[in-house]
Scaffold this active site. Sequence first.
Site, mmCIF file in Angstrom:
data_model
loop_
_atom_site.group_PDB
_atom_site.id
_atom_site.type_symbol
_atom_site.label_atom_id
_atom_site.label_comp_id
_atom_site.label_asym_id
_atom_site.label_seq_id
_atom_site.Cartn_x
_atom_site.Cartn_y
_atom_site.Cartn_z
ATOM 1 N N HIS A 63 3.920 8.535 -9.571
ATOM 2 C CA HIS A 63 4.574 7.130 -9.142
ATOM 3 C C HIS A 63 4.376 6.485 -9.775
ATOM 4 C CE1 HIS A 63 4.814 7.633 -4.890
ATOM 5 N NE2 HIS A 63 4.255 9.158 -5.019
ATOM 6 N N GLU A 83 10.250 -1.264 -1.717
ATOM 7 C CA GLU A 83 8.578 -1.394 -0.984
ATOM 8 C C GLU A 83 8.134 -1.885 -1.655
ATOM 9 O OE1 GLU A 83 8.668 3.881 0.142
ATOM 10 O OE2 GLU A 83 8.303 2.693 -1.435
#
Length: 165
Positions: A63, A83
């Site tokens: 991530h 996002e």
Amino acid sequence: MISRNEFVSRFGGVFEHSPFIAERAYDDGFVGDKLTVDRVHTELVAIFRAASREERLGVLRAHPDLAGRLAISGELTEDSKKEQAGAGLDRLSPAEHARFTELNSAYTQKFGFPFIIAVKGLNKDDILAAFEKRIDNTSDEEFVTAAAQVEKIALLRLTSMLPET
């Protein structure tokens, strides 16, 4: 019936840069005529949870930092870019960006993976508050929390890809 390549191509990025989860789901015989959010999420999460701690740590490490260097250089995955933008992380003031950078560094140094939170429905203040609270967690607490957030991110991504029933 969907082929292995199609399944992995479609769902291999649901868990950030971790196609092995979709590969194992397919290889375990999880494929049917009806791929729904609940069904695919349940299977992918089961594979993620069954993975070794080192493999799950690899998923966490895949991530990106929130509002970090990949965001600045435009190298986020399309999902991560949307996002983070949805939470306003692409519009931070210099002071806010400095605070995120400081927290990203301290968090990664303490836990060995970036801060992970499902940002949908949150704003930069919500995220910053969670960041400041979670940095005081123990390593074990944060591993569990980050893994749960990864599963939530996967659900949100699948929701945008598949029918619910």
